[in-house]
Scaffold this motif. Structure first.
Motif, PDB file in Angstrom:
ATOM      1  N   VAL A  53     122.374 156.422 -42.134  1.00 46.61           N
ATOM      2  CA  VAL A  53     122.190 155.684 -40.890  1.00 46.61           C
ATOM      3  C   VAL A  53     123.542 155.497 -40.206  1.00 46.61           C
ATOM      4  O   VAL A  53     123.681 155.668 -38.995  1.00 46.61           O
ATOM      5  N   ARG A  54     124.551 155.192 -40.999  1.00 47.71           N
ATOM      6  CA  ARG A  54     125.880 154.972 -40.440  1.00 47.71           C
ATOM      7  C   ARG A  54     126.423 156.256 -39.817  1.00 47.71           C
ATOM      8  O   ARG A  54     126.850 156.275 -38.668  1.00 47.71           O
ATOM      9  N   ASP A 583     115.405 152.680 -53.614  1.00 50.78           N
ATOM     10  CA  ASP A 583     115.057 152.276 -52.258  1.00 50.78           C
ATOM     11  C   ASP A 583     116.007 151.279 -51.618  1.00 50.78           C
ATOM     12  O   ASP A 583     115.858 150.963 -50.445  1.00 50.78           O
ATOM     13  N   ALA A 584     116.957 150.782 -52.389  1.00 49.23           N
ATOM     14  CA  ALA A 584     117.812 149.712 -51.863  1.00 49.23           C
ATOM     15  C   ALA A 584     118.470 150.106 -50.551  1.00 49.23           C
ATOM     16  O   ALA A 584     118.682 149.271 -49.688  1.00 49.23           O
ATOM     17  N   GLY A 585     118.774 151.406 -50.405  1.00 52.20           N
ATOM     18  CA  GLY A 585     119.442 151.822 -49.182  1.00 52.20           C
ATOM     19  C   GLY A 585     118.502 152.332 -48.110  1.00 52.20           C
ATOM     20  O   GLY A 585     118.946 152.776 -47.069  1.00 52.20           O
ATOM     21  N   ASP A 586     117.198 152.255 -48.327  1.00 51.45           N
ATOM     22  CA  ASP A 586     116.240 152.814 -47.378  1.00 51.45           C
ATOM     23  C   ASP A 586     116.110 151.913 -46.151  1.00 51.45           C
ATOM     24  O   ASP A 586     115.765 150.739 -46.274  1.00 51.45           O
ATOM     25  N   PRO A 587     116.355 152.451 -44.970  1.00 51.30           N
ATOM     26  CA  PRO A 587     116.304 151.615 -43.764  1.00 51.30           C
ATOM     27  C   PRO A 587     114.892 151.326 -43.279  1.00 51.30           C
ATOM     28  O   PRO A 587     114.726 150.581 -42.321  1.00 51.30           O
ATOM     29  N   GLN A 588     113.857 151.914 -43.928  1.00 48.24           N
ATOM     30  CA  GLN A 588     112.525 151.853 -43.338  1.00 48.24           C
ATOM     31  C   GLN A 588     112.030 150.436 -43.065  1.00 48.24           C
ATOM     32  O   GLN A 588     111.560 150.120 -41.983  1.00 48.24           O
ATOM     33  N   LYS A 589     112.195 149.562 -44.055  1.00 48.50           N
ATOM     34  CA  LYS A 589     111.646 148.215 -43.842  1.00 48.50           C
ATOM     35  C   LYS A 589     112.439 147.468 -42.778  1.00 48.50           C
ATOM     36  O   LYS A 589     111.905 146.623 -42.070  1.00 48.50           O
ATOM     37  N   LEU A 590     113.725 147.824 -42.625  1.00 52.03           N
ATOM     38  CA  LEU A 590     114.540 147.194 -41.584  1.00 52.03           C
ATOM     39  C   LEU A 590     114.096 147.683 -40.209  1.00 52.03           C
ATOM     40  O   LEU A 590     114.027 146.909 -39.251  1.00 52.03           O
ATOM     41  N   VAL A 599     119.154 147.805 -35.982  1.00 54.20           N
ATOM     42  CA  VAL A 599     119.742 148.459 -37.157  1.00 54.20           C
ATOM     43  C   VAL A 599     121.022 149.187 -36.750  1.00 54.20           C
ATOM     44  O   VAL A 599     122.061 149.098 -37.416  1.00 54.20           O
ATOM     45  N   ARG A 600     120.963 149.897 -35.636  1.00 60.61           N
ATOM     46  CA  ARG A 600     122.131 150.643 -35.159  1.00 60.61           C
ATOM     47  C   ARG A 600     123.274 149.698 -34.811  1.00 60.61           C
ATOM     48  O   ARG A 600     124.427 149.934 -35.188  1.00 60.61           O
ATOM     49  N   LEU A 620     121.944 141.664 -39.750  1.00 61.69           N
ATOM     50  CA  LEU A 620     120.834 142.090 -38.913  1.00 61.69           C
ATOM     51  C   LEU A 620     120.317 140.986 -37.998  1.00 61.69           C
ATOM     52  O   LEU A 620     120.035 141.231 -36.828  1.00 61.69           O
ATOM     53  N   GLU A 621     120.204 139.775 -38.538  1.00 59.23           N
ATOM     54  CA  GLU A 621     119.725 138.657 -37.717  1.00 59.23           C
ATOM     55  C   GLU A 621     120.634 138.458 -36.516  1.00 59.23           C
ATOM     56  O   GLU A 621     120.181 138.218 -35.401  1.00 59.23           O
TER      57      GLU A 621
END
Length: 818
Positions: A53-54, A583-590, A599-600, A620-621
RNA sequence: GCCCGGGUGGUGAAAUUGGUAGACACAAGGGACUUAAAAUCCCUCAGAGAUAAUACUCCGUGCCGGUUCGAGUCCGGCCCCGGGCACCA
């Protein structure tokens, strides 16, 4: 009523709009200077992680920024699809690697599209596609004809239980990860590319590569490792027709050589071991190391005499030949002359085995030489060296080589640490090496018209070895030369082969040649984004490959990547994110919870690109809050008026002027950060400051309203490369007629930046003691007087003698007192 | 072991060419709004001292030393963390 900020709906709409207009489909005929923006394509491991993502957000920010700046941008994406994990998945879950890989690609593409990356998907490629790798086979055959490809034995990690070759990462504490068996070093015939032929150019070009970080150039320089020295021949005492050749960078210390050491795999060592069981056992122990250099370098130094001797090329004295576990067979000639007086490793070895130490160099400065404590490794003046006594380094270097040359026992050589590129892998999921083994003709290349040699995708894994080895449908082939039954090469290419030229293929993805003239239009890549972990291998191989392609007339430049942006790692529990980390790094739920823009933005705001950081969802918040404030601010502003009033500079209040200055400072800073500094976290901060300033503005009249409108417009434009979806909608809300992505990046209104009064800091002896406000164009003398007049400054000056007054224009005054 | 980076508040960070250390955020605490909560808004927030005060003083950017009027930034030495070391990609 302000519409609610609903990222899921808004983002889908914006993406549909870009899709409809074909905004990111690159076209060579479009106007504007070309700009090739590329992020390193991923291995399709299953799902994106935050490291992806980064990287791809950074690439997309550059892409969108350059587009706004009017460039004709190419921003493609594809898949580095061959590799080990697919085989592991196949063995573990009984899924064919091709299917596993394709499923992963499909899922990851969806995730990338959800993130709103402005990529040209019409140029997508996967390296496991025969239409891609056929050109790799084609080039390999051309290189073979040119003599840039050869076959030799090389050492691999062998798992004796699974009967298979292991990658370094599959060796854990010297044992096979699956079998647990002790791994052995084993020699095997392998294909090599002569990268050493290009070592000089690969090194020299670095001097001109201004767009690369110094650290990466330095790593590559050290990796190539050019060194000047001598090759010296030591004749074997028992058979003067045979010689042992060594390379040394210190021929000046030759007279201090007291032994010669060879690698465990050296032919001389192997020959000696045949008559010496102890030596054989020692060499056997040396074999139980991995091929990893890090393991070799941290070994306890150990050795054993071969019982053989060689003649010193100048004194003719007998020197013993040792086998040493730290001598690398792959480097130089696999043998070194050992000068324990002046090389620390040789010194330690000599101490352990009671080998004599002779001092032949004495210091010429005040450095200390005590050979009882350590070797003396500085350059100096020769002693105990017969005819060479008294010479300094340079003279000794030249004269000793000259003396050796006279007897034919030595010569000056330039040596490189860089080794030729071993491209053979004893694996299934890779590009087949287009060679045929014939009992009569030997190795025969596959004729060009028979390409591609396709990798069969219908396979079943019986054990852990390559299924190709037991597949007659693949193996059996007629020799192209004699027509007799022959056997295909079952090794496949190192996957660095595919990643060494994918960027060129993106430029002409549907070409019926390897590349065509479109590659010359788009390459070199103008901006290449990728992880720092690729600083040496991938980037060096790609540079090499580009030169190979240049020499085939396929591309015209010398170097493939103009500007390189090396990203720090996104860490997870202090380590780089890996495919096995889950899955810890998976952005899907974010993405589901916050949307792509949040996210970006959070990712860009978290740290500057080159810095490694531990991923955390804490930001994120805050990023969401920022985007909501932007959303609400623009809508409230727009609803407070019917028409946007025209901006009349003469009517502006001082607060409106201050807001305009802030807005244009933000624009100028963003331009500099996006374009020159490549630091984007500060762009987010700058826009946050700007919208905070807009929020503090009391809007009292049309002039204020016009200034606020301009500020919102600039805020939306500047943040748009980072948060493109919300910006797309807010741009419309602001009443703009064109699409934001087609809008030109505005010029800075320099008149808005002018300040008539400045605040300077006043220091006394370097410590801040006050602040003064001065006119923009105030004279130095007046500034100093004003500084001294400040009450607190005056207090610190009282009764002191002023020794110096320093004025840094527009910044500070420092008064030095005694 | 070798090569290349990094280390700044409770946290992510900023300080661009040697010139106000901690911008902008997060978390936390306090307050406003609300029946309540969420959301939103406002205030405080490196440490220590001192004060009526937001005046002021000291101290502070991994550790030790140096250069400089001035050092997070430059130089030397060290410690710790990360990346690479040729078959993970």
């Amino acid at each position: 009523m302000t519409p609610i900020y609903d990222p899921q709906g808004l983002e889908a709409q914006a993406q549909a709009a870009w899709q409809r207009s074909g905004a990111f489909v690159a076209d060579e005929s479009r106007p504007g200077e070309k700009f090739y923006c590329l992020s390193m394509f991923p291995y399709p491991s299953g799902r994106l992680h935050m490291g992806h993502v980064r990287c791809y957000t950074l690439g997309d920010v550059i892409n969108r920024y350059r587009r706004l700046k009017g460039y004709n941008v190419l921003h493609p994406m594809g898949w580095d699809a061959f590799g080990l994990p697919a085989e592991n998945a196949a063995i573990k879950h009984n899924i064919p690697p091709a299917k596993w890989t394709q499923d992963n690609i499909d899922y990851m593409r969806t995730q990338m599209q959800r993130l709103g990356f402005g990529m040209d998907w019409s140029r997508e490629l996967a390296t496991c596609d025969p239409e891609y790798y056929r050109w790799e086979q084609w080039l390999f055959l051309r290189l073979y004809k040119k003599g840039l490809v050869y076959r030799k034995n090389a050492i691999v990690n062998w798992d004796p239980e699974d009967q298979t070759v292991l990658a370094n990462e599959q060796v854990v504490d010297g044992r096979g990860w699956r079998s647990g068996a002790l791994v052995e070093r084993r020699e095997m015939a392998q294909w090599f590319l002569k990268i050493t032929d290009y070592a000089g150019e690969l090194l020299d070009e670095l001097e001109h590569m201004d767009g690369w970080p110094e650290s990466v150039k330095s790593m590559q320089r050290n990796w190539i490792g050019r060194s000047e020295g001598a090759e010296i021949d030591f004749l074997l005492a028992h058979d003067p027709d045979q010689k042992l050749t060594v390379f040394t960078t210190r021929p000046d210390t030759l007279m201090g050589a007291t032994y010669v050491a060879v690698a465990a795999e050296h032919p001389l060592a192997l020959a000696a071991a045949q008559e010496d069981a102890q030596l054989e056992a020692f060499i056997e122990r040396c074999r139980q190391n991995t091929t990893a250099e890090a393991d070799m370098a941290t070994l306890e130094k150990a050795g054993m005499s071969t019982g053989l001797s060689v003649r010193h090329p100048i004194t003719n004295a007998l020197l013993p030949v040792w086998v040493a576990n730290f001598v690398l067979m792959e480097y130089g000639s696999g043998a070194v002359m050992s000068v324990p007086g002046h090389d620390q490793r040789d010194w330690e070895f000599a101490q352990n085995y009671g080998i004599p130490v002779i001092q032949v160099i004495e210091p010429v400065d005040d450095s200390v030489c005590d050979l009882n404590v350590a070797a003396f490794t500085h350059r100096g003046r020769l002693i105990n060296s017969g005819a060479f006594n008294g010479l300094g380094f340079d003279d000794a270097f030249a004269e000793i080589i000259a003396a050796l040359a006279e007897s034919g026992l030595g010569r000056h050589v330039t040596n490189f640490r860089l080794r030729d590129w071993g491209v053979s892998r004893q694996r299934y999921w890779g590009c087949p090496i287009p060679m045929i083994h014939c009992a009569e003709c030997g190795v025969v290349p596959v004729p060009e018209e028979d390409l591609p040699v396709e990798l069969p995708t219908e396979v079943s894994f019986q054990g852990v070895g390559s299924p190709l080895v037991s597949m007659p449908s693949f193996l059996d082939v007629d020799c192209p030369q004699c027509g007799a039954a022959a056997r295909r090469e079952t090794d496949t290419f190192d996957t660095f082969m595919e990643s060494s030229w994918y960027f060129a293929r993106f430029a002409s993805p549907d070409s019926n040649a390897m590349v065509d003239e479109r590659a010359s239009y788009w390459t070199p890549v103008d901006h290449y984004v990728g992880g720092i972990e690729h600083a040496i291998l991938h980037l060096l191989y790609a540079r090499f490959y580009f030169k190979l392609m240049r020499d085939e007339g396929l591309v015209k430049d010398n170097e493939p990547f103009n500007r390189l942006m090396m990203l720090g790692m996104v860490l997870q529990d202090g380590k780089k994110m890996s495919k096995s980390a889950g899955d810890a790094g998976d952005p899907q739920k974010l993405l589901d919870r916050y949307g792509a823009d949040t996210v970006r933005t959070a990712m860009m705001f978290a740290a500057p690109p080159e810095q490694s950081f531990e991923w955390s969802e804490a930001g994120l918040e805050g990023a969401m809050r920022f985007l909501r404030r932007l959303w609400a601010g623009v809508h409230e502003h727009r609803q407070a008026m019917e028409e946007v009033p025209e901006l009349v500079k003469e009517d502006l209040s001082s607060s409106a002027k201050a807001l305009r200055r802030k807005a244009y400072e933000t624009l100028a800073k963003a331009d500099d950060d996006f374009g020159r500094r490549m630091q984007f976290n500060t762009v987010v901060s700058a826009v946050m400051e700007l919208i905070n300033a807009i929020g503090r503005m009391d809007v009292e009249n049309d002039a204020d309203r016009a200034a606020v409108h301009e500020a919102w417009t600039l805020a939306v434009l500047v943040i748009s490369p980072i948060a493109p979806h919300i910006s797309h909608h807010l741009w419309e809300a602001l009443g703009q007629q064109d699409a934001l992505i087609d809008h030109p990046w505005p010029e800075v209104d320099h008149s808005a930046l002018v300040q008539d009064r400045l605040t300077l800091v006043v220091q006394v002896n370097g410590k801040v003691r006050g602040q003064i406000e001065v006119a923009q164009d105030a004279e130095q003398g007046a500034v100093i007087e004003l500084a001294k007049a400040d009450a607190n400054v005056a207090r610190h000056l009282e009764g002191k003698h002023i020794r110096k007054e320093i004025v840094v224009p527009k910044k500070l005054v420092n008064i030095v007192v005694g």
